[in-house]
Design a protein around this motif. Sequence first.
Motif, mmCIF file in Angstrom:
data_model
loop_
_atom_site.group_PDB
_atom_site.id
_atom_site.type_symbol
_atom_site.label_atom_id
_atom_site.label_comp_id
_atom_site.label_asym_id
_atom_site.label_seq_id
_atom_site.Cartn_x
_atom_site.Cartn_y
_atom_site.Cartn_z
ATOM 1 N N GLN A 134 81.027 20.260 6.355
ATOM 2 C CA GLN A 134 81.163 19.174 7.320
ATOM 3 C C GLN A 134 80.214 19.371 8.496
ATOM 4 N N VAL A 135 79.672 18.265 8.953
ATOM 5 C CA VAL A 135 78.855 18.248 10.165
ATOM 6 C C VAL A 135 79.453 17.203 11.088
ATOM 7 N N GLN A 136 79.749 17.597 12.294
ATOM 8 C CA GLN A 136 80.256 16.659 13.293
ATOM 9 C C GLN A 136 79.111 16.294 14.230
ATOM 10 N N LEU A 137 78.983 15.018 14.499
ATOM 11 C CA LEU A 137 77.884 14.504 15.323
ATOM 12 C C LEU A 137 78.433 13.696 16.485
ATOM 13 N N VAL A 138 77.888 13.946 17.670
ATOM 14 C CA VAL A 138 78.317 13.220 18.869
ATOM 15 C C VAL A 138 77.078 12.738 19.614
ATOM 16 N N GLU A 139 76.940 11.405 19.706
ATOM 17 C CA GLU A 139 75.814 10.816 20.419
ATOM 18 C C GLU A 139 76.143 10.646 21.893
ATOM 19 N N SER A 140 75.088 10.641 22.705
ATOM 20 C CA SER A 140 75.222 10.358 24.136
ATOM 21 C C SER A 140 73.894 9.833 24.645
ATOM 22 N N GLY A 187 73.361 6.641 25.903
ATOM 23 C CA GLY A 187 73.219 5.204 25.943
ATOM 24 C C GLY A 187 73.527 4.650 27.325
ATOM 25 N N GLY A 188 73.223 3.367 27.494
ATOM 26 C CA GLY A 188 73.499 2.732 28.774
ATOM 27 C C GLY A 188 72.778 1.418 28.912
ATOM 28 N N LEU A 189 72.735 0.945 30.140
ATOM 29 C CA LEU A 189 72.078 -0.316 30.473
ATOM 30 C C LEU A 189 70.732 -0.015 31.113
ATOM 31 N N VAL A 190 69.693 -0.681 30.614
ATOM 32 C CA VAL A 190 68.350 -0.467 31.147
ATOM 33 C C VAL A 190 67.615 -1.792 31.137
ATOM 34 N N GLN A 191 66.693 -1.951 32.058
ATOM 35 C CA GLN A 191 65.885 -3.173 32.090
ATOM 36 C C GLN A 191 64.773 -3.100 31.046
ATOM 37 N N ALA A 192 64.344 -4.256 30.622
ATOM 38 C CA ALA A 192 63.228 -4.321 29.684
ATOM 39 C C ALA A 192 62.025 -3.583 30.263
ATOM 40 N N GLY A 193 61.356 -2.819 29.399
ATOM 41 C CA GLY A 193 60.244 -1.998 29.826
ATOM 42 C C GLY A 193 60.627 -0.591 30.219
ATOM 43 N N GLY A 194 61.913 -0.356 30.358
ATOM 44 C CA GLY A 194 62.392 0.952 30.754
ATOM 45 C C GLY A 194 62.536 1.911 29.581
ATOM 46 N N SER A 195 63.115 3.074 29.875
ATOM 47 C CA SER A 195 63.247 4.140 28.881
ATOM 48 C C SER A 195 64.655 4.711 28.892
ATOM 49 N N LEU A 196 65.054 5.221 27.739
ATOM 50 C CA LEU A 196 66.281 5.985 27.589
ATOM 51 C C LEU A 196 66.024 7.103 26.599
ATOM 52 N N ARG A 197 66.778 8.180 26.759
ATOM 53 C CA ARG A 197 66.704 9.280 25.798
ATOM 54 C C ARG A 197 68.104 9.518 25.257
ATOM 55 N N LEU A 198 68.266 9.263 23.981
ATOM 56 C CA LEU A 198 69.540 9.504 23.315
ATOM 57 C C LEU A 198 69.578 10.930 22.774
ATOM 58 N N SER A 199 70.762 11.500 22.790
ATOM 59 C CA SER A 199 70.980 12.824 22.228
ATOM 60 C C SER A 199 72.074 12.754 21.184
ATOM 61 N N CYS A 200 71.985 13.637 20.214
ATOM 62 C CA CYS A 200 73.018 13.751 19.183
ATOM 63 C C CYS A 200 73.268 15.241 18.967
#
Length: 125
Positions: A1-7, A9-22
């Motif tokens: 088994q592998v357990q995965l937890v993402e984090s 996410g959020g609200l961002v304006q167009a043209g912006g950036s986000l970095r998701l982690s798992c």
Amino acid sequence: QVQLVESGGGLVQAGGSLRLSCAASGRSFSDHSMGWFRQVPGKERNFVAAITSNGGRTFYADSVEGRFTIDRDNAKNTVYLQMNSLKPEDTAVYYCAAYFPGHRLVTGRLEYDYWGQGTRVTVSL
């Protein structure tokens, strides 16, 4: 088994950036290829990006090529999705997934063995 937890996410304006982690726990993370998918309500879960177990190869959906980057840190049991130049059409719930064995790049969602619970990304105009 592998357990995965993402984090990340959020609200961002167009043209912006986000970095998701798992973050992964359980069976050896470094033996698994990893992928990111996204889904909007009422539609199928679609492939975004994938990376092999050693990080040596990556693959992207055409819609994100050149804007998104997938990478991983096996010492931290974590895979990332750097999202730049975000567009409103990138709005979705983003999921990470794990596939064994780790030498393949897998784009089909039905092939993945383990999934996280998802993190929501909203891109506003």
